[in-house]
Design a protein around this motif. Structure first.
Motif: not given
Lengths: 446, 446
Positions: A90-91, A93-94, A183-184, B123-124, B126, B206-212
């Protein structure tokens, strides 16, 4: 002859190791072709392809002969939904991660491949996870254990992409159950999921229009700066153009209908509905859209949206004319898909061939690789499994697995190698544990 | 002459190991290891104005040089740490990224209705690749280096004269610089800059893209596509701005375009193969770093021509791990065979160099190199991997890495083989400036 010439160019290069004696005959077998009935006889394989299937096949001189000893041979199992053999799933965060893909993270050394082979699986659709309304691209692989990534990728398989509806994408970016992950991201509701899909395809259409406009104006001689290539929107344009399949994770009937309507509205097709546990409620609509369904036999109740499930789902959808397959979504379940198929005989009264089709020719059709795999027919890849008993029996064990006519799993070899491997493992583990003991005063580096 | 030599030694003892230097030295009768060729017994090396003026078996000592009797001493090119953060301010991720919630935060903070948002929730946005997250590609390590940093002195005392330092935070962390480990100002230390872009591929965030991993790869790919488009747009605009929409200035892409090569992480064979393919796709020279499984990837590396930096912190059994944990044979074998990677690469003719991340004491570095030597690497190749090999990979071998006429006078002098347990570093020259490490405390050679 012409075909052989082509084959020697395309296929023999990567498999030069067995090219010299590329002719194999499996004889004395109970052959379950899935598409052309069952028979007792032999299968002739040359250059990785099935050449002849029949009660009597002439084994050419020099051919390697494998006596199946009256055991069962069926086409290699195809799993339309798996997450093995990838270093990322999974990615999250988006909400639209279509720029990613499992093709970038294939791990040909994942032991899951070997274990899948041991369960008779020869091909699998390696999907992105379900964290996003629109997820990443998929890759179809053959379980060519021991080969590097480019050689395990199923050459010529149609590209695809993962969508996901319902609870998973609305969990908002991996927020954990305990609420500690703070982080939502959008979306948090089912209507938000729909909105994300609509917005993404609206963007994709605008992107396509901008590219077309640029090309048209440049063709007329205008001087313009080229628009940015967008790896997020590009796969969605391919979906709109019918060049990329959509594999949509879904559970509930209402969200299934929602997705089919959105797809109709934007002018694209859903190739497969994945999981689709409530598919039996809307089988007619699924059939009308032309979507396939890839479901579990009886895996259910692991979350609220998976409660209204029945083990008759696969059979009911099949009887309504939907193209149905059974998938694993799990490295463990993947090893006994034959038993999963058998459950549809009990729940829904499918015939043996219909049941086996759910894990062979049907998923092959869903992935548009049925010209190559999914049944035992001349011209197809020699991806075959030998079981000691009928594969729909609980007692059946995989004996040998062939991909492109080459043996990739052999139960006897596996058993014979175990002792030596265990010994080597024990020796190394003891040596390293001893070396790791703090020496002398136990002082650690500062 | 004799008297001046004595004075020098005396001055060294009283001035924290550093002498006031006239910058003109000749070391006579020493065993010289040039790294670019065979060792020279009873050789002489002349250093003047920061450069090597002459080196060889029968070099006359020029008038006016401070002569050093090298009898019993060995002279080596200064060691290079091929991937380092020495002298850089500690990374401050907390400032750049929102803090993650403390692990001991009370649970159940979400009182009331399901959608009530706790106060600490962020909130991220995105953001995707277009927002350039986790990207400081424009930073240059040479601009950040702190000449007074104590780690530089410690490294220098161990024979290191140069480090290839990189900013280390983020996917695009920034650009590296080759810096000499002595200088009054940062600018005096920089020998080459920029030498490459340091890229990490985070597998979680935990800080948003990229997270993988898949997100990280997709992000790097998009950035290089954007950089190409940006370059073309800027060129077009520079040629004739009239009638064209101005391309927005993008420092993240400027930083990428400035970098002559990209450093990509690759620990396992799977990573090495994947990153070799990725580098080809990006159409930019690649240097890999990590290499714990280089012992089984020499062929891939050789075929690709891609160089690799090997981390001297060889994988170890986790002293604090579960003693009953069962490790895979692959893990055990990699731990056993990782130090043999250097010899395998050397044999295959792959360009490689060592780096010391994770090793804190000079003695640990020496022991780690020794393990590679014990696993089949020659002494000469080991020296090369910490000197000329690193300089070649970064394209600074015209000035660094070996004892040759005209190169920067970076060298160190020992009283024995540099890898032997009890050998002491007697002198270190950086840019021709002489340093004498304080003698080791009696009893222990560290």
């Amino acid at each position: 002859m012409h075909r052989r010439k082509l084959l020697s160019g395309i296929l023999l290069a990567p498999f030069a190791a067995y090219a010299a004696d590329g002719t194999v005959v499996i004889r004395n077998a109970k052959i379950l072709t899935v598409t052309k009935g069952s028979l007792e006889g032999s299968i002739l394989i040359r250059d990785g392809k099935i050449v002849e299937v029949g009660p009597n096949v002439n084994a050419p001189a020099g051919a390697k002969v494998i006596d199946a000893g009256g055991q069962y041979v069926m086409p290699g199992i195809i799993d339309c939904h798996s997450h093995i053999a990838t270093d990322a799933v999974n990615e999250g965060a988006v909400s639209v991660s279509s720029m990613t893909g499992t093709g970038d993270t294939v791990n040909p050394e994942d032991i899951g491949i070997y274990r899948a082979l041991a369960g008779g699986v020869t091909t699998a659709n390696i999907l992105h996870g379900s964290a996003n309304a629109i997820g990443g691209k998929n890759v179809v692989i053959k379980m060519r254990w021991g080969k590097d990534t480019p050689e395990i990728v199923f050459d010529g398989a149609m590209p695809g992409i993962k969508f996901a509806l319902g609870e998973n994408p609305k969990r908002r970016g991996g927020a954990s159950e305990g609420g500690l992950n703070t982080r939502l991201r959008y979306p948090a509701t089912r209507m938000g999921v729909e909105d994300v899909i609509r917005e993404a395809f609206t963007d994709a259409k605008a992107y396509k229009a901008a590219l077309d406009d640029y090309n048209a104006r440049v063709a007329k001689g205008e001087r313009l700066i080229q628009p940015r290539r967008d790896l997020k929107l590009e796969p969605l344009v391919e979906v709109l153009e019918g060049k990329r399949f959509v594999h949509a994770h879904c559970y509930r009937a209402d969200e299934i209908l929602m997705l089919l309507r959105v797809a109709d509205e934007f002018g694209f097709k859903i190739r497969t509905l994945q999981h689709v546990l409530e598919g039996y409620k809307v089988a007619k609509e699924i059939k009308e859209h032309g979507a396939g369904a890839s479901t579990f036999s009886d895996w259910w109740s692991y979350k609220v949206e998976a409660f209204d499930a029945i083990p008759y789902n696969a059979a009911l959808m099949h009887k309504k004319g939907v193209l149905v397959s059974l998938n694993s979504d799990s490295g463990e379940l993947m090893r006994h898909l034959n038993q999963e198929a058998a459950k549809t005989v009990r729940y829904g009264g499918l015939t043996d061939d219909e049941a086996l089709a759910l894990i062979t020719i049907n998923p092959a059709k869903q992935l548009a690789i049925d010209n190559r795999v999914g049944s035992i027919e001349p011209g197809k890849d020699a991806d075959l499994v030998i079981y000691d008993k009928h594969p729909l029996s609980n007692y059946a064990k995989v004996q040998k697995v062939f991909i492109d006519g080459q043996v990739y799993f052999d139960r006897d070899t596996d058993m014979n190698e175990r002792a030596a491997k265990a010994e080597r493992k024990k020796a190394l583990a003891e040596k390293q544990k001893a070396a790791a003991r703090p020496a002398g005063n136990g002082r650690r580096p500062q | 002459m004799k008297r001046r030599h004595l004075l020098l030694a005396a001055a060294g003892a009283f001035a924290y190991g550093q002498t006031g230097s006239p910058g003109f030295y000749a070391i006579q009768n020493a065993m010289i290891h040039p790294a670019s060729g065979p060792a020279i017994p009873n050789g002489t090396i002349v250093v003047r104005n920061g450069l090597i003026e002459a080196v060889g078996p029968s070099v006359p000592v020029p008038a006016g040089a401070w002569t050093i009797d090298g009898k019993g001493l060995h002279v080596y090119p200064g060691l290079i740490d091929a991937l380092s953060t020495w002298g850089l301010p500690a990374a401050a991720p907390a400032a750049a990224r929102p803090a993650t919630p403390a692990a001991d935060a009370p649970t159940g903070r979400r009182r009331g209705g399901g959608d009530e948002t706790p106060a600490n929730v962020q909130f991220l946005d995105d953001g995707g690749p277009e927002d350039r997250p986790s990207n400081t590609s424009w930073l240059k390590a040479g601009d950040l280096v702190q000449p007074a940093d104590a780690t530089l002195t410690a490294a220098r005392n161990a024979g290191f004269t140069t480090a290839i330092v990189f900013p280390s935070t983020g996917v695009f962390a920034g650009q590296g610089s080759a810096v000499n480990l002595s200088g009054g100002r940062a600018g005096d230390m920089v020998v080459g800059s920029p030498v490459g872009q340091y890229v990490t591929l985070p597998t979680r965030s935990t800080a948003g893209f990229p997270a993988s991993l898949m997100g990280s790869i997709a992000y790097v790919r998009q950035i290089y596509i954007d950089a190409e488009q940006y370059k073309a747009a800027k060129a077009m605009y520079a040629q004739n701005a009239r009638g064209l929409q101005r391309p927005a200035y993008d420092r993240a892409l400027e930083g990428v375009l400035e970098s002559p090569r990209i450093l990509l992480p690759a620990t396992r064979k799977v990573d090495i193969d994947r990153m070799i393919r990725f580098g080809k796709e990006l159409k930019i020279p690649v240097v890999l770093y990590g290499g714990a499984e280089a012992w089984r990837a020499a062929d891939s590396l050789k075929a690709s021509g891609v160089p690799i930096l090997l981390n001297l912190k060889w994988p170890e059994h986790d002293r604090d791990g579960d003693p009953d944990a069962v490790e895979s044979l692959r893990t055990l074998e990699t731990r056993e065979l990782a130090p043999s990677g250097a010899a395998a690469l050397s044999k295959a003719g792959v360009r490689f160099a060592f780096y010391t991340t994770g090793l804190e004491r000079p003695a640990d570095v020496r022991r780690a190199v020794k393990r590679a030597v014990d696993a089949g690497l020659s002494n000469e190749e080991a020296l090369r991997a910490m000197t000329l090999g690193a300089a070649e990979i970064y394209g600074v071998d015209d000035r660094l890495g070996s004892l040759e006429n005209g190169k920067i006078a970076n060298l160190f002098v020992t009283d024995g083989d540099w890898l032997a347990e009890r050998t002491n570093v007697k002198m270190v020259f950086v840019d021709g400036k002489k340093f004498e490490p304080a003698p080791a405390p009696a009893g222990r050679a560290e």
